[in-house]
Design a protein around this motif. Structure first.
Motif, short mmCIF file in Angstrom:
data_model
loop_
_atom_site.label_atom_id
_atom_site.label_comp_id
_atom_site.label_asym_id
_atom_site.label_seq_id
_atom_site.Cartn_x
_atom_site.Cartn_y
_atom_site.Cartn_z
N PHE A 1 17.27 -1.09 -30.37
CA PHE A 1 17.56 -1.28 -28.95
C PHE A 1 16.61 -0.46 -28.08
O PHE A 1 16.08 -0.97 -27.07
N CYS A 2 16.39 0.79 -28.42
CA CYS A 2 15.51 1.66 -27.63
C CYS A 2 14.10 1.08 -27.56
O CYS A 2 13.46 1.07 -26.50
N LYS A 3 13.60 0.59 -28.69
CA LYS A 3 12.27 -0.01 -28.72
C LYS A 3 12.25 -1.28 -27.89
O LYS A 3 11.30 -1.54 -27.14
N TYR A 4 13.28 -2.09 -28.01
CA TYR A 4 13.37 -3.37 -27.30
C TYR A 4 13.39 -3.15 -25.79
O TYR A 4 12.64 -3.79 -25.05
N PHE A 5 14.24 -2.23 -25.33
CA PHE A 5 14.38 -2.01 -23.89
C PHE A 5 13.11 -1.43 -23.29
O PHE A 5 12.66 -1.85 -22.23
N LYS A 6 12.50 -0.49 -23.99
CA LYS A 6 11.26 0.13 -23.51
C LYS A 6 10.13 -0.90 -23.46
O LYS A 6 9.32 -0.91 -22.52
N THR B 1 12.93 4.02 -20.33
CA THR B 1 14.02 4.18 -21.30
C THR B 1 15.31 3.67 -20.69
O THR B 1 15.45 3.57 -19.46
N TYR B 2 16.28 3.38 -21.56
CA TYR B 2 17.56 2.90 -21.04
C TYR B 2 18.23 3.99 -20.21
O TYR B 2 18.85 3.70 -19.19
N LEU B 3 18.10 5.25 -20.63
CA LEU B 3 18.72 6.34 -19.88
C LEU B 3 18.15 6.41 -18.46
O LEU B 3 18.88 6.62 -17.49
N ASN B 4 16.85 6.21 -18.32
CA ASN B 4 16.25 6.20 -16.99
C ASN B 4 16.80 5.06 -16.14
O ASN B 4 17.10 5.23 -14.95
N PHE B 5 16.94 3.89 -16.75
CA PHE B 5 17.50 2.73 -16.05
C PHE B 5 18.94 3.01 -15.63
O PHE B 5 19.34 2.76 -14.47
N LEU B 6 19.74 3.52 -16.55
CA LEU B 6 21.14 3.84 -16.25
C LEU B 6 21.23 4.86 -15.12
O LEU B 6 22.07 4.72 -14.21
N ASN B 7 20.39 5.86 -15.16
CA ASN B 7 20.41 6.87 -14.10
C ASN B 7 20.02 6.28 -12.75
O ASN B 7 20.57 6.66 -11.71
N ALA C 1 14.90 -6.71 -9.65
CA ALA C 1 13.78 -7.65 -9.61
C ALA C 1 12.77 -7.19 -10.65
O ALA C 1 12.14 -6.15 -10.49
N GLY C 2 12.65 -7.96 -11.73
CA GLY C 2 11.84 -7.49 -12.85
C GLY C 2 12.49 -6.26 -13.44
O GLY C 2 13.66 -6.29 -13.83
N ASN C 3 11.76 -5.14 -13.48
CA ASN C 3 12.36 -3.90 -13.98
C ASN C 3 12.58 -2.90 -12.84
O ASN C 3 12.74 -1.71 -13.06
#
Length: 294
Positions: A218-223, A229-235, A50-52
């Motif tokens: 990609f890193c700038k876009y996702f943040k 960060t994408y790594l935080n999301f993946l974790n 939901a959102g982020n």
């Protein structure tokens, strides 16, 4: 694919719309709608975005998803292997808060409801100790129609606003509801790929290629769009799955769960698990009284 502007099928005879899903799987595309959504999960499990915000969901959960909040319910992967089974059961209530309640907001009886609905902008989860009563009321509303449905629904909102304490906010302090079509397409593709491949070695180069961006872009876009960060999301996705496996007793050991959810060492898994949940895997097992070998 994109953030789908979902149109709730409106029954002209009812201001409060009910959708009951008894299906092989949940509707797992990132979407949004102008209506506030109350969802009762009666059967099924998976990951809610939901959102982020991300977390596991299961039978017994009740959520209020804010108007125009991009969200998805990704069912467990096992449902894909049982496409002919009714794997999930959920009841959703949709209502347009502006249209339904605007004429009533000036009335003193609706002050508490009006204030409560402001809290739903970032979405909420009902505390589990209110589940039995609330589930019973939602089922009652789903079986009613016309004026009886409306009155029962308003009573539910009154109960939410005055009796329920300690709602869990699904806000992470950042809410971005306005996605352009291209942004929606990219975010949905990122979410879907991650949810389906979290157990694999997903490098930044690999996920960036999914949405046709350089690693740096990609890193700038996702943040920018999630404030993480994408790594935080993946974790978070990996730990959500690890928690589900622990609670279900799906593996004989914590180390087996670590490797099955994409971690290449138990040391890293333990560190990330504590960062995401606030406790170690062994403490998590003890708290929830599930016996999983370490």
């Amino acid at each position: 694919m994109k953030v789908i502007q979902f149109t709730v099928p409106v029954d002209k005879s009812d201001s409060v719309v009910i959708q009951e899903d008894i299906l092989p799987n949940f509707y797992h595309y990132l979407h949004r709608h102008k209506e506030v959504q109350i969802s009762l999960i009666l059967k099924g499990e998976g990951t809610l975005i939901a959102g982020n915000f991300t977390q596991p969901f299961k039978a017994g959960d009740i959520y209020i998803l804010g108007a125009n909040q991009p969200h998805l319910l990704k069912g467990d992967a096992k449902y894909l292997k049982l496409p002919n089974k009714n794997n999930i059961h959920a009841i959703h209530i949709f209502f347009d808060a502006q249209q339904l309640l605007a004429p009533l907001n000036a009335m003193p009886e609706f002050v508490a409801i009006h204030q409560f609905l402001k809290l739903t902008d970032s979405s909420l989860q009902l505390p589990s100790n209110y589940y039995q009563k609330t589930a019973k009321e939602i089922i009652k509303i789903s079986k009613a129609s016309g004026f009886n449905r409306l009155i029962s629904f308003l009573q539910l909102l009154d109960y939410f606003s005055k009796e329920v304490k300690d709602w869990r906010s699904l806000s992470t302090g950042f809410s971005k509801k306005s996605f352009s079509e291209s942004e929606g397409m990219r975010m949905n593709d990122i979410y879907q790929y991650t949810l389906e491949n979290y157990a694999e070695d997903i490098t930044l180069k690999k996920i960036a290629a999914v949405v046709h961006l350089s690693t740096y872009a990609f890193c700038k876009y996702f943040k920018k769009h999630t404030r993480k960060t994408y790594l935080n999301f993946l974790n978070e996705i990996r730990i959500n799955e690890a928690c589900r496996r622990i609670l279900h007793g799906d593996s004989e050991s914590i180390s087996a769960i670590a490797y099955a959810t994409g971690f290449n060492s138990t040391i890293t898994f333990n560190r990330v698990f504590k960062k995401v949940t606030g406790m170690s895997p062994t403490t998590y097992v003890k708290v929830y009284k599930f016996k999983v070998g370490d």
